[in-house]
Design a protein around this motif. Structure first.
Motif, PDB file in Angstrom:
ATOM      1  N   LEU A  30      34.391  40.837  42.212  1.00 17.50           N
ATOM      2  CA  LEU A  30      35.802  41.082  42.504  1.00 17.50           C
ATOM      3  C   LEU A  30      36.021  41.945  43.763  1.00 17.50           C
ATOM      4  CD1 LEU A  30      38.363  41.538  40.992  1.00 17.50           C
ATOM      5  CD2 LEU A  30      37.643  43.667  39.871  1.00 17.50           C
ATOM      6  N   VAL A  31      35.132  42.790  44.271  1.00 23.03           N
ATOM      7  CA  VAL A  31      35.245  43.495  45.336  1.00 23.03           C
ATOM      8  C   VAL A  31      35.192  42.729  46.795  1.00 23.03           C
ATOM      9  CG1 VAL A  31      34.083  45.081  47.054  1.00 23.03           C
ATOM     10  CG2 VAL A  31      34.347  45.663  44.563  1.00 23.03           C
ATOM     11  N   SER A  43      38.365  40.573  46.714  1.00 23.15           N
ATOM     12  CA  SER A  43      39.572  41.715  47.266  1.00 23.15           C
ATOM     13  C   SER A  43      39.704  41.804  48.789  1.00 23.15           C
ATOM     14  CB  SER A  43      39.486  42.842  46.409  1.00 23.15           C
ATOM     15  OG  SER A  43      39.577  42.778  45.074  1.00 23.15           O
ATOM     16  N   VAL A  44      38.264  41.941  49.224  1.00 15.94           N
ATOM     17  CA  VAL A  44      38.212  42.123  50.887  1.00 15.94           C
ATOM     18  C   VAL A  44      38.785  40.962  51.368  1.00 15.94           C
ATOM     19  CG1 VAL A  44      36.635  42.452  52.363  1.00 15.94           C
ATOM     20  CG2 VAL A  44      36.448  44.012  50.466  1.00 15.94           C
ATOM     21  N   ALA A  91      40.811  38.475  50.282  1.00 16.68           N
ATOM     22  CA  ALA A  91      42.125  38.403  49.997  1.00 16.68           C
ATOM     23  C   ALA A  91      43.015  39.348  51.046  1.00 16.68           C
ATOM     24  CB  ALA A  91      42.635  38.653  48.453  1.00 16.68           C
ATOM     25  N   VAL A  92      42.583  40.464  50.922  1.00 16.25           N
ATOM     26  CA  VAL A  92      43.103  41.615  51.994  1.00 16.25           C
ATOM     27  C   VAL A  92      43.091  40.909  53.611  1.00 16.25           C
ATOM     28  CG1 VAL A  92      43.445  43.945  52.909  1.00 16.25           C
ATOM     29  CG2 VAL A  92      43.150  43.274  50.438  1.00 16.25           C
ATOM     30  N   LEU A 135      46.407  36.820  46.003  1.00 15.29           N
ATOM     31  CA  LEU A 135      46.006  37.194  44.490  1.00 15.29           C
ATOM     32  C   LEU A 135      45.919  36.026  43.650  1.00 15.29           C
ATOM     33  CD1 LEU A 135      45.945  39.560  42.288  1.00 15.29           C
ATOM     34  CD2 LEU A 135      48.058  39.201  41.975  1.00 15.29           C
ATOM     35  N   LEU A 147      42.088  34.830  44.337  1.00 12.46           N
ATOM     36  CA  LEU A 147      41.322  36.012  43.860  1.00 12.46           C
ATOM     37  C   LEU A 147      41.140  35.806  42.237  1.00 12.46           C
ATOM     38  CD1 LEU A 147      41.507  39.834  44.582  1.00 12.46           C
ATOM     39  CD2 LEU A 147      41.138  39.058  42.261  1.00 12.46           C
ATOM     40  N   LEU A 198      45.843  40.761  35.617  1.00 13.81           N
ATOM     41  CA  LEU A 198      46.141  40.379  36.731  1.00 13.81           C
ATOM     42  C   LEU A 198      47.098  39.266  36.836  1.00 13.81           C
ATOM     43  CD1 LEU A 198      42.403  40.104  38.449  1.00 13.81           C
ATOM     44  CD2 LEU A 198      44.200  41.966  38.972  1.00 13.81           C
ATOM     45  N   ARG A 206      50.771  39.622  38.672  1.00 14.89           N
ATOM     46  CA  ARG A 206      51.143  38.365  39.417  1.00 14.89           C
ATOM     47  C   ARG A 206      52.718  37.842  39.026  1.00 14.89           C
ATOM     48  NH1 ARG A 206      51.069  32.795  38.472  1.00 14.89           N
ATOM     49  NH2 ARG A 206      51.189  31.256  40.303  1.00 14.89           N
TER      50      ARG A 206
END
Length: 556
Positions: A83-84, A87-88, A90-91, A97, A100, A150, A154
């Motif tokens: 997940l981390v 997330s990195v 995706a950013v 999202l 992800l 999540l 969304r």
């Protein structure tokens, strides 16, 4: 070292499950023993009774005071790590999202209950059943809830982006939902009502669209009685005689006039149209999202995607704003037309559609009705889009997630099973024989019926790989290679060795979980990829896990 007896024991555990799936597939695909409506009824039994009771049975027998801390920590650490990393990505790489959610589902949520328990028990012994049950409890209570959170977040952002584009969404101070709004997933069209106070703060109320009312003019014009339905996005109708192949041309590039004043328009892979033939439509009852559906009670549906709003009763096609797009297209002025869904072969206007044979229902959006504002929403409005305060969004998401979970039978089975195990093993209280054997008679059928339902689902799909070879290869690589690598890394990091490490790796290489696919279908997020993960992944899961079992055994 793996012996021939070890291999035979594994095959004795798995072949019966695949046999049930193959029997179901052949009976629906080749022998036509089951109709789609009958398949839907079988699946309803599996979703509401067999799988929840099976889950309760395993959880209630597991001692929660003897949980394997390292195994649970390794499983949790692997999911948090994925997940981390996503997330990195995706950013910083604009992954978004959507990807992800999809990649997290593929990489970390295997089919532990149906496949994991019998397989690991045959490979490494009875103690692995307790490990798998612990994973199932965490999946049902924590990870599926997080996944649902999540998805609803969304859906909420899409709804706000559509209804309140630009900076004005930041002025929203409160969002309320009517009691009959269960989710923002778009299965029921929603409408918003807003009011602004003297300070410029906006209060929003979300209601179900009036197009779903029982006295819909469309229902009365066709002469149908409303019925409980669990179909996604629209009711599917078919005429008794398939119409000839039609091509799209003519009206705004979206319609074609066929025989008997028939006008066809494209919605995903299904052709819909206006008929004036005298054939009365019949109901078709099975969709891809019915497999392990999380909607335990039927909802009434009266053609929610069709809204008759103008004074001349001219139909307008409306798509729920939750889906991220709104399309309103007036119908051509053709008298005495009525609306049905057709399963006859259709070709979409831009070549994106496929020829669909009778009874084939696919859920890919190969072509869409063009919306004039769609491009503006996706490029300009999103760039300057602002959102309500975090606390406003959090309250909204918590309400809809709570309502969704309260209607999920697996939630009750997991929580009740955990509560009973806490009481039972704390005070050494045995379950009354009357209750025990009542549960056992259904749970004994749970595994077989779950695999049987999967076989029916596979038989009703037009293809095994529906997302394309490249996406299918990506999904299989993440599921069967990346997932086990991350799990093995997390297991070694927490100091887990020996048989438990091997069991953790094999468990991570199981086929794709069913619940993430159901969520993906209900919320319209990459359902083709998730469907391929379920269907094709189930076929390759057994040889892949056997290879892991053999090579890990040789290394040990």
């Amino acid at each position: 070292m793996i012996t021939g007896d070890d291999f035979y024991k594994v095959m004795c555990a798995m072949v019966p499950l695949y046999f049930a799936m193959l029997v179901a597939y052949g009976s629906a695909k080749w022998c036509k023993i089951f109709t789609p409506e009958q398949c839907s009824g079988i699946n309803r039994f599996v979703a509401v009774f067999a799988v929840p009771v099976l889950s309760f049975h395993f959880i209630a027998q597991n001692n929660p005071y003897q949980m394997d801390t390292k195994f649970i920590l390794a499983d949790t650490l692997s999911k948090v790590l994925v997940l981390v990393l996503l997330s990195v990505w995706a950013v910083f790489n604009n992954g978004g999202l959507d990807w992800l959610i999809t990649l997290f589902s593929i990489a970390t949520l295997p089919n532990t209950l149906v496949m994991g328990i019998p397989l690991l028990k045959a490979m490494y012994g009875d103690f692995t059943q307790s490990l798998m049950v612990q994973v199932v409890v965490l999946q049902c209570i924590i990870w599926y809830t997080l996944l649902l959170f999540l998805f609803e977040y969304r859906a909420a952002t899409l709804l706000i982006r559509t209804q309140f584009p630009g900076p004005k969404a930041a002025s929203i101070s409160k969002i309320e939902l009517d009691n009959d709004v269960i989710s923002l997933d778009g299965r029921d069209p929603l409408r918003t009502e807003s009011e602004t106070d003297g300070n410029g703060r906006i209060r929003v109320r979300i209601r179900r669209s009036t197009s779903s009312a029982p006295d819909s003019a469309l229902s009365s014009s066709i002469g149908l009685t409303p019925r409980p339905s669990n179909l996604s996005n629209a009711e599917v109708f078919s005429v008794s005689t398939p119409a000839p192949l039609q091509e799209y041309r003519g009206y705004n590039g979206n319609f074609s006039h066929g025989q008997s004043n028939e006008i066809m328009l494209c919605n995903g892979d299904l052709g819909s149209g206006y008929h004036r033939s005298g054939t009365s439509p019949r109901l078709s009852g099975y969709t891809s999202s019915d497999v392990y559906s999380l909607q335990p009670t039927p909802r009434t549906s009266n053609f929610n995607e069709w809204d008759l709003t103008n004074a001349t009763s001219t139909p307008f096609w409306v798509r729920s704003p939750v889906a991220g797009k709104i399309s309103r297209q007036p119908s051509p002025a053709v008298p005495e037309l009525r609306l049905v869904w057709s399963e006859s072969p259709v070709i979409c206007p831009n070549g994106g559609g496929k020829e669909i044979a009778e009874k084939e229902i696919s859920f890919r959006d190969n072509c869409k009705m063009p919306a004039p504002e769609e491009e503006t929403i996706s490029k300009e409005a999103v760039a300057g889009q602002e959102m309500p305060r975090a606390i406003v969004m959090l309250r909204l998401i918590l309400v809809v997630v709570g309502r969704k979970l309260s209607r999920n039978p697996n939630t009750y089975s997991s929580v009740l099973g955990l509560l009973w195990s806490l009481v039972s093993f704390k005070w050494n209280v045995g379950m009354p024989s009357l209750v025990k054997y009542s549960i056992k008679i259904i749970s004994d059928a749970g595994l077989g019926m779950a695999m049987f339902s999967l076989g029916l689902f596979m038989a009703l799909q037009p293809r095994i790989i529906v997302c394309g070879k490249k996406k299918a290869a990506m999904a299989m690589t993440i599921r069967f290679i990346c997932g086990p690598i991350v799990m093995s890394t997390a297991s070694v990091a927490v100091g887990m060795r020996g048989v438990r490490l091997r069991a953790a790796i094999v468990q991570a290489a199981l086929s794709q979980g069913i619940v993430p696919f159901v969520f993906a279908r209900e919320y319209g997020l990459h359902p083709d990829i998730m469907s391929t993960g379920v269907i094709f992944g189930m076929l390759v899961s057994l040889p892949v896990t056997l290879l892991y079992y053999i090579f890990i055994g040789l290394g040990g």
